[in-house]
Write a protein that holds these residues in place. Structure first.
Motif, short mmCIF file in Angstrom:
data_model
loop_
_atom_site.label_atom_id
_atom_site.label_comp_id
_atom_site.label_asym_id
_atom_site.label_seq_id
_atom_site.Cartn_x
_atom_site.Cartn_y
_atom_site.Cartn_z
N ALA A 9 72.56 -38.73 69.63
CA ALA A 9 71.75 -38.95 70.83
C ALA A 9 70.43 -38.22 70.68
N VAL A 10 69.33 -38.91 70.97
CA VAL A 10 68.00 -38.30 70.95
C VAL A 10 67.46 -38.36 72.36
N LEU A 11 67.22 -37.19 72.95
CA LEU A 11 66.76 -37.11 74.34
C LEU A 11 65.26 -36.90 74.36
N GLY A 12 64.54 -37.94 74.72
CA GLY A 12 63.08 -37.92 74.69
C GLY A 12 62.57 -38.91 73.67
N SER A 13 61.74 -39.87 74.10
CA SER A 13 61.33 -40.96 73.20
C SER A 13 59.85 -40.92 72.87
N GLY A 14 59.24 -39.74 73.00
CA GLY A 14 57.83 -39.64 72.63
C GLY A 14 57.61 -39.85 71.15
N LEU A 32 71.52 -43.21 70.07
CA LEU A 32 71.32 -43.44 71.49
C LEU A 32 70.02 -42.72 71.86
N LEU A 33 68.98 -43.48 72.20
CA LEU A 33 67.66 -42.93 72.50
C LEU A 33 67.42 -43.03 74.01
N LYS A 85 70.06 -50.45 65.03
CA LYS A 85 71.02 -49.35 65.13
C LYS A 85 70.70 -48.41 66.30
N ILE A 86 69.54 -48.63 66.95
CA ILE A 86 69.12 -47.76 68.04
C ILE A 86 69.37 -48.45 69.38
N LYS A 87 70.16 -47.82 70.25
CA LYS A 87 70.40 -48.31 71.60
C LYS A 87 69.62 -47.44 72.57
N THR A 88 68.91 -48.06 73.50
CA THR A 88 68.07 -47.30 74.43
C THR A 88 68.71 -47.20 75.81
N GLY A 89 68.22 -46.23 76.57
CA GLY A 89 68.70 -46.03 77.93
C GLY A 89 67.87 -44.98 78.63
N ASN A 90 68.32 -44.58 79.82
CA ASN A 90 67.58 -43.56 80.57
C ASN A 90 68.52 -42.44 81.00
N PHE A 91 67.93 -41.31 81.35
CA PHE A 91 68.72 -40.12 81.68
C PHE A 91 69.63 -40.33 82.89
N CYS A 101 78.73 -39.10 71.32
CA CYS A 101 77.85 -38.71 70.21
C CYS A 101 78.33 -37.43 69.54
N ASP A 102 78.08 -37.36 68.26
CA ASP A 102 78.47 -36.19 67.46
C ASP A 102 77.38 -35.13 67.42
N TRP A 103 76.16 -35.53 67.77
CA TRP A 103 75.02 -34.61 67.70
C TRP A 103 74.01 -35.06 68.75
#
Length: 802
Positions: A9-14, A32-33, A85-91, A101-103
């Protein structure tokens, strides 16, 4: 724990978050972005009657950021389709999904309060035992972890990627006192092996390692520039490739990065380093303050230290900022006698003694700047790290320096560097003098086994650099006396365990007669007493292609017998490699063009660096691939005829790849273009390529490698396919899409790939195709327009379109 990373999971899409997500997608990890949901509708959304609760609105910020990243150049993806491979979403809607997620990597805005509020929400959903890290570049890691649970703290640390994450190799790992050692070990291993990074373990100090030293170097250059009255263009000339730094040097780099970023980092370091002996260096010069007020921030605002304008006739003109008048002036060509004296010296390390000995302003600049740098890095141990090699690793991987500060100091001489610093009034850390007094005169040395060692300050002894046991570094083997044969363009080295290596060292590793001799010698030696052969080097590029200068000289003098012999020898060398009695493994990385591509096409196996830009580019200079490339691509295409796709379609696809001089943007794309095939490998960390190639050669040998037999059953289609190609090319010419000369080259290529003027589909031999290929190549060198294109490449680096 056997930790496996399946989903991140990557939190923040800047800019950083979206590109970190892309790099994980590059290596096959699901991502997961997430980012914030909008609080207001755009005018377009209002016109469409959308509301804030609609998914396309709630995910607008993250989707727009990812779309911008994918469209950016250079691309953050190895292949565009990897974005799937990247799935997007919001907080608000999707933060709960981090439970799978593992990381989880946090990449939100650089504010402590915002980051801590994100972590508070993350704790509600994060699965215990999973990794949680921050990409912060300036906030102390221990402050981020305050108030979190024990499990969170144990699995939390800083993971500082550098922008762009795909291309810049540095990954700084910054643990807290609570971070489990096994978490740190895992991240270092994963960053190296899977993400392809130079991983540096840093202490939780301001700027960590790379930014602390790199920003010091940038600001110190500005202050020295003011002291000596140098211009922006002069400093960029002095701080670029001549000292092994990027071509963008100091101020062009600032324009690309953004002056606001430089200001923020410098101010942050200045405020957080009250006891730094060089604190004054982090005070921004007046001209930077003025530029900030004017919003002259660089490329993002259209002007910075440089500005592009349209001159007479609409021609683009580069202006440079005069720091005295704060006005833009036409950029000037810079010359210094000191720099002129280094022109014949190819190795960067050999230039430093001349640079600091210069009698002009250039020499004075180098004496002052190196003195400041040497003193500064010596005093950062043990503050930012306990080991000097980590500072060098960080600057090489994060700022693109060819040599780190201590490596530069070694090249100049440790005693000389110490005297230089003292002469400029700089205070070097006492451990340097103690090291010299004990008879240790270098920071690095290579032992008799080819292992590189660094001077360990605590033990006052030389120790192996951890992790390099996984790499094979040819410079170290050379220093250890492992060169078995050499000429001006190539060397044969012993990699151990019965495997030899042929290394090129011509300019841009161009393949001329010396390199061909080296390849033939390497195969001969390997067949007589070894188990396999690797073709590899540690240069930035594997090979930029054949020696066009030699082709041009023979063609200009119309010495076609010599030219024919040269092409034939190249072809013979390729076939000698392909049909030797020992396995041959290629290691493309960086540019592998023309002859460099053809060489790898003829290896038994290829172990490619992920960043490999591979292609048969001869069409651009008015030729066709003449070193076996046309033959080999035709052969590979014919091998697919049993797979069901119409044969003409397969042949046309290969023809288009060659005739449009396509170059892969990654090793992954090289598979799509047919330059790599099933059984070839991709290695993300380029430092591991030669070691992995050696392992592949041993594996082939252990499996009972048998000398292959040249093929005599390659299906070609003769006049039927030739008519198809000729008609298409004629239509392109009639539509003014290509020139008459392009038409001639394209027809020659088609003639070879179709097997010549055959009345029906026929099976032919490799030698038959090689003869056609050589004949076509030779005939094209007699064309005036081909010679003009080659001359243009040799003089300007760009082909003419004629």
């Amino acid at each position: 724990m056997n930790r496996i990373i399946k989903k991140v999971a990557v939190l923040g899409s800047g800019v950083m978050g979206s590109r970190i997500a892309c790099h994980f997608a590059n290596i096959g990890v699901q991502v997961l972005l997430l980012d914030i949901a909008p609080k207001e509708l755009t005018s377009d959304e209002e016109k469409k009657g959308l509301t804030l609760d609609k998914p396309q609105v709630r995910n607008r910020i993250v989707n727009s950021a990812l779309e911008a990243a994918v469209k950016s150049n250079p691309s953050p993806l190895y292949r565009k389709q990897d974005v799937s491979k990247i799935k997007t979403g919001n907080f608000n809607d999707n933060l709960k999904d981090i439970a799978s997620c593992d990381w989880t990597i946090e990449v939100v805005v650089e504010r402590l309060d915002i980051k801590k509020s994100v972590y508070e929400r993350v704790e509600q959903f994060r699965k215990p035992g999973t990794l949680i890290t921050s990409n912060t570049s300036g906030i102390p890691i221990h402050l981020l972890a305050e108030g979190r649970s024990e499990d969170f703290k144990q699995h939390f640390c800083g993971t500082h990627f550098f922008n762009p994450p795909r291309y810049l190799k540095l990954l700084e790992i910054i643990p807290t006192p609570d971070t489990k050692p096994e978490v740190v070990d895992f991240l270092q291993h994963y960053g190296d092996l899977y993400l392809g990074k130079t991983v540096v373990l840093a202490k939780d100090t301001p700027g960590f390692i790379a930014n602390r030293v790199g920003v010091f170097g940038l600001l110190d250059a500005m202050h020295v520039m003011q002291e000596l009255g140098l211009t922006v263009e002069e400093v960029d000339k002095l701080t670029g490739p001549v000292i092994g730094h990027a071509k963008s040097a100091t101020f062009r780099t600032s324009d690309v990065v953004g002056l606001d970023t430089t200001v923020n980092v410098a101010n942050g370091l200045g405020q957080s380093l009250p006891h730094d002996e060089a604190k004054a260096v982090f005070t921004l010069p007046d001209f930077v303050q003025k530029m900030s007020e004017n919003k002259w921030l660089g490329d993002k605002t259209g002007q910075g230290f440089y500005k592009k304008t349209k001159g007479a006739g609409g021609k683009t003109e580069i202006l440079a900022l005069d720091l005295n008048s704060m006005e833009y002036q036409p950029s000037k060509k810079i010359k210094f006698a000191t720099l002129e004296a280094t022109k014949p010296i190819e190795k960067v390390a050999d230039r430093f003694k001349i640079l600091v000995g210069g009698k002009d302003k250039a020499g004075e600049f180098y004496r002052k700047s190196f003195a400041g740098l040497f003193a500064y890095v010596s005093n950062r141990i043990p503050e930012i790290t306990d080991a000097l090699y980590k500072i060098d690793d960080a600057l090489r991987a994060g700022f693109g320096w060819e040599l780190g500060p201590f490596e530069t100091w070694d090249a100049l001489g440790v005693q000389k560097g110490l005297e230089l610093a003292e002469a400029e009034g700089k205070t070097v850390a006492p451990w340097v003098g103690e090291m010299l007094a004990a008879g240790h005169t270098v920071f690095y040395k290579v032992d008799e086994k080819g292992t590189r060692q660094y001077y360990d300050i605590e033990s006052k002894t030389y120790q192996p650099i951890p992790g390099v046991e996984n790499f094979i570094i040819l410079d170290n083997l050379r220093a250890a006396g492992k060169v078995l044969w050499k000429n001006a363009g190539a060397s044969v080295l012993d990699l151990g365990d019965g495997i030899l290596n042929v290394e090129f060292h011509s300019k841009m590793n161009a393949m001329g007669s010396d390199v061909i001799q080296g390849l033939m010698k390497g195969v001969d030696m390997a067949e007589k007493g070894y188990r396999g052969l690797v073709v590899g080097n540690d240069a930035p590029n594997f090979s930029a292609g054949a020696n066009l200068g030699l082709v041009y000289m023979f063609a200009l003098e119309q010495d076609y017998d010599e030219l024919n012999l040269m092409i034939a020898q190249f072809q013979q060398a390729m076939m000698r490699m392909r049909y030797s009695s020992i396995p041959v493994v290629g290691t493309p990385h960086g540019l592998a063009l023309g002859g460099g591509c053809e060489l790898n096409l003829h290896c038994d196996k290829v172990v490619a660096a992920a960043e490999t830009y591979m292609g048969l580019v001869e069409f651009g200079v008015g030729l066709i691939p003449g070193g076996g490339g046309t033959k080999e691509m035709t052969l590979r295409t014919a091998a697919k005829y049993e797979e069901g796709e119409p044969e003409y379609n397969l042949l046309r696809n290969t023809y288009m790849t060659i005739s449009t001089a396509k170059v892969s943007t990654s090793a992954a794309e090289a598979f799509d273009l047919g330059f790599l095939r099933r059984g070839d490998e991709i290695v993300v960390n380029s430092n591991r390529v030669i070691a992995q190639a050696k392992a592949a050669a041993l594996e082939l040998a252990d499996a009972g490698y048998t000398q292959p037999v040249p093929k005599t059953n390659i299906k070609v289609h003769g006049r039927g396919a030739l008519a198809m190609f000729n008609t298409g090319v004629f239509a392109m010419k009639e539509g003014n899409y290509i020139s008459a000369h392009d038409q001639k080259i394209a027809d020659k290529l088609a003639y070879v790939m179709c097997g010549g003027d055959l009345s029906a589909p026929t099976e032919v031999s490799e030698q038959y195709l090689l003869d056609l290929e050589r004949e076509a190549f030779l005939s094209l060198t007699g064309e005036r327009k081909t010679l003009e294109r080659i001359q243009s490449i040799l003089t300007t680096g760009k082909p003419l379109r004629n």
